[in-house]
Design a protein around this motif. Structure first.
Motif, PDB file in Angstrom:
ATOM      1  N   ASP A   1       0.838  -1.200   0.000  1.00  0.00           N
ATOM      2  CA  ASP A   1       0.000   0.000   0.000  1.00  0.00           C
ATOM      3  C   ASP A   1       0.872   1.250   0.000  1.00  0.00           C
ATOM      4  OD1 ASP A   1      -2.701   1.350   0.473  1.00  0.00           O
ATOM      5  OD2 ASP A   1      -1.540   2.059   2.188  1.00  0.00           O
ATOM      6  N   PHE A   2       0.566   2.201  -0.880  1.00  0.00           N
ATOM      7  CA  PHE A   2       1.387   3.407  -1.033  1.00  0.00           C
ATOM      8  C   PHE A   2       1.535   4.173   0.278  1.00  0.00           C
ATOM      9  CE2 PHE A   2       1.437   8.041  -1.722  1.00  0.00           C
ATOM     10  CZ  PHE A   2       2.679   8.168  -2.330  1.00  0.00           C
ATOM     11  N   PHE A   3       0.432   4.436   0.950  1.00  0.00           N
ATOM     12  CA  PHE A   3       0.501   5.241   2.166  1.00  0.00           C
ATOM     13  C   PHE A   3       1.186   4.492   3.305  1.00  0.00           C
ATOM     14  CE2 PHE A   3      -2.936   7.608   0.019  1.00  0.00           C
ATOM     15  CZ  PHE A   3      -2.388   8.870   0.118  1.00  0.00           C
ATOM     16  N   ARG A   4       1.110   3.161   3.287  1.00  0.00           N
ATOM     17  CA  ARG A   4       1.823   2.381   4.297  1.00  0.00           C
ATOM     18  C   ARG A   4       3.329   2.493   4.084  1.00  0.00           C
ATOM     19  NH1 ARG A   4      -0.762   0.367   8.859  1.00  0.00           N
ATOM     20  NH2 ARG A   4       0.517  -1.281   9.776  1.00  0.00           N
ATOM     21  N   ILE A   5       3.738   2.532   2.817  1.00  0.00           N
ATOM     22  CA  ILE A   5       5.160   2.709   2.490  1.00  0.00           C
ATOM     23  C   ILE A   5       5.617   4.104   2.905  1.00  0.00           C
ATOM     24  CG2 ILE A   5       6.813   2.823   0.587  1.00  0.00           C
ATOM     25  CD1 ILE A   5       5.044   0.734  -0.854  1.00  0.00           C
ATOM     26  N   VAL A   6       4.780   5.098   2.628  1.00  0.00           N
ATOM     27  CA  VAL A   6       5.096   6.477   3.033  1.00  0.00           C
ATOM     28  C   VAL A   6       5.253   6.556   4.548  1.00  0.00           C
ATOM     29  CG1 VAL A   6       4.145   8.815   3.225  1.00  0.00           C
ATOM     30  CG2 VAL A   6       4.021   7.589   1.051  1.00  0.00           C
ATOM     31  N   LEU A   7       4.368   5.888   5.273  1.00  0.00           N
ATOM     32  CA  LEU A   7       4.422   5.907   6.734  1.00  0.00           C
ATOM     33  C   LEU A   7       5.690   5.239   7.245  1.00  0.00           C
ATOM     34  CD1 LEU A   7       2.510   7.020   8.880  1.00  0.00           C
ATOM     35  CD2 LEU A   7       1.576   4.715   9.153  1.00  0.00           C
ATOM     36  N   SER A   8       6.139   4.196   6.539  1.00  0.00           N
ATOM     37  CA  SER A   8       7.392   3.537   6.911  1.00  0.00           C
ATOM     38  C   SER A   8       8.567   4.511   6.791  1.00  0.00           C
ATOM     39  CB  SER A   8       7.616   2.318   6.012  1.00  0.00           C
ATOM     40  OG  SER A   8       8.872   1.730   6.268  1.00  0.00           O
ATOM     41  N   GLY A   9       8.527   5.343   5.766  1.00  0.00           N
ATOM     42  CA  GLY A   9       9.573   6.362   5.623  1.00  0.00           C
ATOM     43  C   GLY A   9       9.486   7.422   6.703  1.00  0.00           C
ATOM     44  N   HIS A  10       8.274   7.777   7.065  1.00  0.00           N
ATOM     45  CA  HIS A  10       8.063   8.807   8.086  1.00  0.00           C
ATOM     46  C   HIS A  10       8.530   8.330   9.467  1.00  0.00           C
ATOM     47  CE1 HIS A  10       6.261  12.554   9.421  1.00  0.00           C
ATOM     48  NE2 HIS A  10       5.644  11.920  10.404  1.00  0.00           N
TER      49      HIS A  10
END
Length: 428
Positions: free
Chosen positions: A145-154
């Motif tokens: 999931d795109f936003f899950r990947i973004v959250l991993s970066g955050h």
């Protein structure tokens, strides 16, 4: 009064009022701002950019994920015991397949039911289903999931959590220091019109070097308060000592109680009675009980959601997450029930009581996430958080360019002085 001194046929004007240099405090402050900024810049940039991308996560999902919604019908939802085997059969072609099922969530009449489970190969996975018919609408693997990947970066800079989480936490703590030292550097020595214009206005028509400086100096000041709020609410998750200290201050000296989950009474396992007319599982019974408690005879939510978990061990309780709002989380209730007797258990932490019954410090702690993402102030708050994060992401970039420009300027000056010295030596 001007003094004149003659030197080799020329005169030099000397001013008895020499310009004062920076104080020791300012030199230390500026040095800290420079080197701490260089050290933490990349991390702050990544965390801020991913924060921008995540700011409107809910709004973007509402548009791009139509499987979240169903047509409301004038009939009750299927019970958890009816939803569960359908999800198992879809994934494993058998309603008796062994799978680590996490829980089932129901929303308002127009929302899909969601069954969450942990797949040994894919990881955490969600199945969206029609709550009236049980039809499978979508399977979503969160690792893709795109936003899950973004959250991993955050949270972790796309690194393993044990490495990324401390790195992010310490860098954000450094960023707090940078904002304070930056304010000291920004503060005008004299509050005349010229200095006010330099401190509060961006000269958009100036050359790139001047514009870059204004973007760093002026925008950095305007975003200071929001940036501090974003950073401090983030530090609550970064350091346990910071979370405890914040609670100590806001509660007037009370000790922070950690979130704890009570255990089920395993001695009741042999005598457990889960059968009851109209309900075929403990989850059914709890679901029907709480829906009646929260919504009376209506038994249907107009907004929000309720999630009921499936214990993975004999000791775990059945946990219920009830959120009356679909936009924020701070009013959410977390309740625990013995999986054998269905007796309600008491856990520890800020969710021990309902939001209405909580004290100021507990309410503020519960609001931490919604404050961090700006949701506490609705869409306006999210827009403010977005632009603040965007400016925070730009500060390491514009700051680096300022440092690099000054470094090149000093290098060129040293070359000119060297050439001038060599020329003077040749003439003499």
């Amino acid at each position: 009064m001007k003094l004149f001194t003659l030197r080799k046929g020329t005169h030099k004007i000397q001013n008895p009022r020499k310009k004062k240099g920076k104080s020791l405090f300012r030199k230390i402050n500026d040095w800290l701002h420079l080197w701490l900024g260089l050290i933490s810049g990349i991390v702050v940039f990544v965390v801020s950019i991913t924060g921008c991308l995540y700011a409107f996560e809910r709004e973007i999902r509402n548009v791009t994920e139509p499987y979240q919604y169903v047509s409301p019908q004038d009939q009750p939802f299927l019970l958890p015991s009816q939803i569960e085997p359908l999800a198992r059969k879809y994934k494993y072609h058998s309603d008796t397949a062994t799978v680590s099922l996490y829980g089932v969530q129901f929303g308002d009449p127009g929302q899909a039911a969601v069954v969450a489970y942990n797949d040994p190969k894919q990881g955490f996975t969600m199945i969206y289903m029609n709550p009236y018919s049980g039809k499978i609408l979508k399977e979503k693997v969160l690792s893709k999931d795109f936003f899950r990947i973004v959250l991993s970066g955050h949270y972790y800079l796309f690194l393993p959590p044990k490495i990324g989480q401390p790195l992010v936490a310490w860098s954000i703590l450094v960023f707090v220091v940078l904002m304070i030292t930056g304010l000291i550097m920004w503060w005008p020595k004299k509050w005349n019109k010229t200095n006010r214009d330099k401190s509060f206005k961006v000269r958009w028509k100036a050359n790139f070097k001047r514009l870059n400086y204004d973007l760093h100096n002026v925008l950095g000041f305007y975003v200071l308060l929001i940036g501090l709020i974003l950073a401090l609410t983030g530090l609550v998750w970064g350091f346990e000592w910071f979370e405890s200290s914040a609670y100590f201050v806001t509660s007037g000296g009370q000790r922070y109680e950690k979130y704890t989950v009570p255990g089920s009474d395993t001695t009741l396992l042999a005598s457990a009675k889960v059968g009851e007319p109209g309900a075929r599982s403990p989850q059914d019974r709890i679901y029907l009980r709480l829906m009646k408690e929260y919504h009376g005879s209506k038994g249907v939510m107009d907004e929000g959601n309720i999630q009921i978990t499936y214990p993975s061990t004999a000791k775990e309780p059945i946990t219920v997450y009830y959120n009356p709002s679909g936009d924020t989380y701070y009013k959410r209730d977390i309740r625990f029930f013995d999986q054998y007797s269905l007796q309600e258990l008491v856990g520890g932490g800020i969710y021990k009581r309902s939001y209405q019954e909580s004290g100021f410090a507990d309410k503020l702690s519960r609001m931490n996430y919604d404050i961090h993402v700006g949701a506490i102030a609705g869409l306006t708050g999210k827009i403010i958080a977005f632009f603040a994060s965007l400016v925070c992401a730009s500060l390491p970039v514009t700051g680096f360019y300022i440092w690099w420009g000054r470094r090149k300027k000093k290098h060129k000056k040293s070359i000119r002085l060297k050439i001038a010295g060599e020329a003077e030596g040749i003439e003499s």
